[in-house]
Design a protein around this motif. Structure first.
Motif, PDB file in Angstrom:
ATOM      1  N   HIS A 186       0.842  -1.194   0.000  1.00 35.53           N
ATOM      2  CA  HIS A 186       0.000   0.000   0.000  1.00 35.53           C
ATOM      3  C   HIS A 186       0.884   1.254   0.000  1.00 35.53           C
ATOM      4  O   HIS A 186       1.952   1.264   0.602  1.00 35.53           O
ATOM      5  CB  HIS A 186      -0.889   0.035   1.236  1.00 35.53           C
ATOM      6  N   ASP A 192      -3.365   0.280   7.784  1.00 33.63           N
ATOM      7  CA  ASP A 192      -3.314  -0.735   6.737  1.00 33.63           C
ATOM      8  C   ASP A 192      -2.381  -0.191   5.658  1.00 33.63           C
ATOM      9  O   ASP A 192      -2.836   0.574   4.818  1.00 33.63           O
ATOM     10  CB  ASP A 192      -4.723  -0.999   6.195  1.00 33.63           C
ATOM     11  N   GLU A 224       0.771  -7.873  -0.846  1.00 32.79           N
ATOM     12  CA  GLU A 224      -0.330  -8.722  -0.378  1.00 32.79           C
ATOM     13  C   GLU A 224      -0.818  -9.663  -1.476  1.00 32.79           C
ATOM     14  O   GLU A 224      -0.843  -9.300  -2.661  1.00 32.79           O
ATOM     15  CB  GLU A 224      -1.483  -7.825   0.088  1.00 32.79           C
ATOM     16  N   TYR A 323     -10.376   3.268   6.772  1.00 33.54           N
ATOM     17  CA  TYR A 323      -9.779   2.175   5.989  1.00 33.54           C
ATOM     18  C   TYR A 323      -9.738   2.542   4.497  1.00 33.54           C
ATOM     19  O   TYR A 323     -10.728   2.984   3.928  1.00 33.54           O
ATOM     20  CB  TYR A 323     -10.617   0.912   6.193  1.00 33.54           C
ATOM     21  N   HIS A 324      -8.574   2.372   3.898  1.00 32.44           N
ATOM     22  CA  HIS A 324      -8.366   2.650   2.467  1.00 32.44           C
ATOM     23  C   HIS A 324      -8.760   4.074   2.081  1.00 32.44           C
ATOM     24  O   HIS A 324      -9.356   4.310   1.033  1.00 32.44           O
ATOM     25  CB  HIS A 324      -9.096   1.620   1.589  1.00 32.44           C
TER      26      HIS A 324
HETATM   27 ZN    ZN Z   1      -5.585  -2.817   2.275  1.00 34.97          ZN
END
Ligand code: ZN
Length: 435
Positions: A186, A192, A224, A323-324
């Motif tokens: 990322h 994350d 990932e 998130y994201h």
């Molecule tokens: Zn992610």
């Protein structure tokens, strides 16, 4: 010697998150290599390379994608959206593009989050060809006028490269291995997934400073999903040595520490994690059964591999609004929260590593006085917490089948209480370790 958090490791962990944060990473690019090289200044990891186009089980390693520049400008040349200002602005693996568009045409290539108008979404176009998207805060749409045209520049290199995997192997007394993994594909997102990367490295640094490890440990950092598949497909010959492991992700937010069980749910690595959480000096934690749509634990637990991998996190991915999005930044996580989960993970690994099965070297009950170990139990008011009582539990339960963790769980003791007393019995020549 118990495994515990060292303040120096915590400081290094946080510094690593800060240094890694600005780097632009994706599945295969220079940023992921640069990130691994930066980690190497803290822990001497090996960096393995796997070429684009390589078939790994049912998948193919994608080409490398590097961004030279990407922006949307008005016709005077003023950049309204610029990848240089935030590397979330361009969806990963967007194709090259240069052209002049109306606002209506441009909007078909823009993703925003109307529900979070000041957050930039993180999006990808993995395994899609000839598509491009910019990602903007919804509020930024006010930059564009209906009647104007805009210059779009996406100057990216998409060409064969090398998928990079960072690896560190710490040998123990046996060649049975526990794996510690996280992913670092990322771009500028903190919880994350940089929190997981920094935690995994810090766990390994701590283990390396501890004596007498039973298991061997392998740290693996990769992009990932495709990274996990690539490594597993290239290392089938060592999988039979793997006892299990933990995937670390989303470890730095303020939510309760969460453990996601392996597909099996009741293996050594699961039981060790559950026990560590139950006896951690805190009441707020969460245990979840294995669920689908997760991270690399899906690959480890899947058919053909079927290794027990659980996952440590705080708030599970996709359950926190940040998130994201660009709001998953350095202010969303904290050093103290990372240190707290580091402590629990080390406890779980200590339990897994020291969980012995002892066989008694006597029949019936041992004559403890003869061995200088006799302690009197108050028969009228037996104190379960007393060492005398723990001795009685151990002499009843130690039979060559029950592990220390089995005994601790059955009788509701802290693992350390059972371990410490069983070591005394072992040193007195009453117990023999079978593992
Ligand atoms: Zn992610």
């Amino acid at each position: 010697m118990k495994w515990s958090v060292n303040a120096g490791v915590v400081d290094t962990m946080w510094a690593m998150v800060e240094e890694l944060f600005p780097i632009h990473r994706t599945l295969v690019n220079d940023g992921i290599r640069n990130s691994l090289e930066l980690i190497r200044s803290s822990l001497d990891i090996a960096i393995h390379e796997f070429p684009s186009g390589m078939h790994v089980w049912d998948w193919i390693i994608p080409e490398a994608w590097n961004v030279n520049q990407a922006y949307i400008a008005d016709l005077s040349g003023r950049k309204l959206v610029d990848f240089r200002n935030n590397n979330l602005h361009l969806a990963a693996y967007s194709c090259p593009f240069q052209g002049r568009l109306t606002k209506a045409e441009l909007l078909e290539h823009i993703w925003t989050l109307p529900d979070q108008p000041d957050a930039i979404p993180y999006r990808t176009l993995y395994y899609k060809e000839n598509q491009w998207r910019f990602c903007l805060a919804h509020d930024e749409l006010s930059l564009f006028n209906d009647d104007d045209q805009y210059e779009v520049c996406i100057d990216v290199d998409l060409r064969p490269g090398k998928l990079c995997v960072g690896e560190f192997v710490l040998p123990g007394k046996t060649d049975k291995e526990i794996w510690l993994t996280s992913y670092l594909c990322h771009p500028s997102l903190a919880n994350d997934n940089l929190s997981g990367v920094a935690l995994a490295v810090s766990v390994m640094k701590t283990l390396a400073s501890m004596p007498d490890r039973q298991y061997s440990y392998r740290l693996l950092l990769w992009p990932e999903s495709i990274g996990a598949t690539t490594y597993l497909a290239s290392h089938e010959q060592i999988l039979e040595k793997v006892v299990g492991g933990y995937v670390f992700t989303c470890c730095g937010d303020a939510g309760p520490i969460t453990y996601k069980k392996s597909y099996f749910g009741n293996t050594l690595i699961d039981q060790a994690a559950l026990h560590a959480l139950r006896y951690a000096d805190r009441g707020n934690y969460s245990i979840r059964d294995f669920w689908l749509n997760g991270s690399d634990e899906q690959k480890f637990n899947a058919p053909g591999v079927r290794l027990p991998f659980g996952s440590f996190m705080r708030t599970p991915y996709s359950e926190f609004p940040e998130y994201h999005t660009s709001k998953d930044n350095l202010s969303f996580i904290s050093k103290d929260q990372l240190a707290e989960i580091l402590s629990v993970v080390l406890k779980a690994l200590f339990i897994a590593d020291t969980n012995r099965i002892y066989e008694p070297l006597y029949k019936g009950e041992p004559f403890l006085s003869k061995h200088g170990l006799h302690r009197q139990v108050d028969l009228k008011r037996p104190d379960r917490k007393s060492l005398a009582y723990i001795q009685r539990v151990l002499t009843m339960e130690t039979d060559g089948h029950n592990s220390l963790l089995d005994i601790a769980n059955k009788w509701d003791y802290h693992f350390d209480d059972i371990l410490d007393e069983s070591i005394i019995f072992s040193q007195a020549g009453l117990f023999k370790a079978l593992n």
